[in-house]
Each structure stands twice: as structure tokens, then as C-alpha cells.
Design an enzyme around this catalytic site. Structure first.
Site, PDB file in Angstrom:
ATOM      1  N   LYS A   1       0.774  -1.232  -0.083  1.00 54.80           N
ATOM      2  CA  LYS A   1       0.031  -0.426   0.217  1.00 54.80           C
ATOM      3  C   LYS A   1       1.174   1.556  -0.181  1.00 54.80           C
ATOM      4  O   LYS A   1       0.472   2.206  -0.693  1.00 54.80           O
ATOM      5  CB  LYS A   1      -0.638  -0.220   0.674  1.00 54.80           C
ATOM      6  CG  LYS A   1      -1.385   1.280   1.087  1.00 54.80           C
ATOM      7  CD  LYS A   1      -2.501   1.648   2.643  1.00 54.80           C
ATOM      8  CE  LYS A   1      -2.291   3.372   2.947  1.00 54.80           C
ATOM      9  NZ  LYS A   1      -2.213   3.574   4.074  1.00 54.80           N
TER      10      LYS A   1
ATOM     11  N   ASP B   1      -7.013   1.460   1.446  1.00 64.74           N
ATOM     12  CA  ASP B   1      -6.622   1.676   2.938  1.00 64.74           C
ATOM     13  C   ASP B   1      -7.469   1.475   3.534  1.00 64.74           C
ATOM     14  O   ASP B   1      -8.706   0.847   2.697  1.00 64.74           O
ATOM     15  CB  ASP B   1      -6.258   3.337   3.177  1.00 64.74           C
ATOM     16  CG  ASP B   1      -7.271   3.797   2.872  1.00 64.74           C
ATOM     17  OD1 ASP B   1      -8.179   3.493   2.152  1.00 64.74           O
ATOM     18  OD2 ASP B   1      -6.987   5.098   2.970  1.00 64.74           O
TER      19      ASP B   1
END
Ligand code: SF4
Length: 215
Positions: A119, A137
Site C-alpha cells: 500500500k 487503505d
């Protein structure tokens, strides 16, 4: 695209046309550090500590020589600050030892730095080089599951792959930012404001909770 993905993308484009990264940074080093610090913490809190952090440690070389307790003092208001301080110093060292004191801008190198998962690497490269990704997220994960783009048990990597299959590549970066804005403003973790949302017919969560309320 399906009716559902088209409705989702057009609703988000209408409500959050200018959604973008809300972290403050001026270069690749600051960007990666800020994204790393944003794990399980909101961007505004990160923006409050990064000016002091970057002023004291303006590059990976300075960070590599930092004392853990000094970094901890600066970022103590953030969640997981001890671990993040440890990762920041290790990241600085890895940049010095393996990348000539620079933050590498290649996904395969970036993702191997301490504290930088998929991420963080995706979000950083999206900001720094417009590398397309629908990075996941906590907001993107929640919205995706509620709308049935992903399953309850899917991890962020699987969700990202599923989203990237459903939407054209040129939409990924905007959709990433807009989904986060939607999750923050309307589709909250607790008590989503469904009355402000136009996606009821596509939302398993809405159908489930409204049928429960009707009992
Ligand atoms: S209907 Fe409610 S839960 Fe479903 S996506 Fe919209 S805001 Fe989120």
C-alpha cells in the site's frame, strides 16, 4: 464496466471531483515517510508532526543516523509511533546502504524497504510518478466490501486486484482518492450517512441494515 461500477464512479466523480492526497510532502523521501506514518492514523495528524521530522532529518542519510527516542518524541502523537520510529530509521539505513542515500522510485525496490508494504509503495508511486494503482487503505477496503466489490475476508492485496479488474486503468488513481474521500465523508465505519448516498440499490450493507431496522 457494469451498471454498478459506472454508478459508483459517476457518483464519486460528482461528489468528490477534486479528491487528492491530503498528506504534505515536498519530495520522494518526504512522501514515502509521510505515507509510512499514515498507517492507522489520519493524514492531518501526520501533517502536524512531519514539519519537525523533516526539519530535523531532511534526507535518508540524516534519518539513518537518528536515535530512536528522538524520532519517537517527534511522532509520539501518532498510533504505533514506536514501531514507526524503528521503521523510519531502518528505512533511512536501507536507502543509504542499497540506494546511494536516495529513496528508490521503482516499485520492486520500494516495497522491500522497512515499513513499506504494497500500500505504501503504491500510494507513494501514485503521487510521485503517477504509476496507476487502486491502492487499498481502510476506507477503500470498507467501501469495497459494503458494495460487494470484494468479500468480507479479502485482504488489501486481493481487494486491489479485484478493483483493478473492475475499473479501467486510467480511472484507478482518481477512484482511489475519491473512494477515500467518500469513506471519510459519507460511508463512515460507524453509522454511514446513507441518506447522502446514491448507491443504495448496489449496497449489500444498506440492504442488510435497512431490512434489520424494518423488523
Ligand atoms: S448506501 Fe450507505 S453503506 Fe452503502 S455505500 Fe452508500 S453510504 Fe456506504
Amino acid at each position: 464496466m457494469t451498471t454498478k461500477t459506472e454508478d459508483f464512479a459517476s457518483f464519486l466523480a460528482e461528489r468528490f471531483p477534486d479528491a487528492g492526497c491530503t498528506l504534505n510532502f515536498h519530495n520522494a523521501y518526504e512522501c514515502v515517510c509521510a505515507v509510512l506514518l499514515s498507517a492507522q492514523t489520519n493524514d492531518m495528524s501526520v501533517n502536524k508532526v512531519t514539519p519537525a521530522l523533516f526539519s530535523a532529518y531532511p534526507n535518508p542519510t540524516a534519518l539513518a543516523q537518528a536515535k530512536q527516542e528522538d524520532i519517537e518524541k517527534i511522532i509520539a502523537s501518532l498510533g504505533l509511533y514506536r514501531n514507526k520510529a524503528k521503521n523510519l530509521i531502518a528505512l533511512g539505513k536501507a536507502c543509504v546502504e542499497k540506494h546511494g542515500g536516495e529513496v528508490p522510485l521503482v516499485f520492486e525496490d520500494l516495497v522491500l524497504l522497512p515499513g513499506v508494504g504494497v500500500k505504501t509503495a503504491n500510494v507513494s508511486l501514485m503521487e510521485l510518478s503517477s504509476r496507476p494503482a487502486y491502492a487499498v487503505d481502510t476506507h477503500v477496503a470498507r467501501v469495497s466490501k459494503r458494495l460487494g466489490f470484494a468479500k468480507e475476508g479479502d485482504d488489501p492485496l486481493i481487494i486491489e486486484k479485484k478493483l483493478e479488474k473492475k475499473f479501467p486503468k486510467e480511472m484507478w488513481i482518481d477512484l482511489h482518492h475519491r473512494t477515500i474521500a467518500f469513506g471519510r465523508a459519507i460511508c463512515h465505519a460507524q453509522k454511514p450517512e446513507c441518506e447522502k448516498c446514491r448507491l443504495h440499490e448496489h449496497c449489500a450493507y444498506f440492504k442488510k441494515t435497512s431490512s434489520t431496522k424494518g423488523r
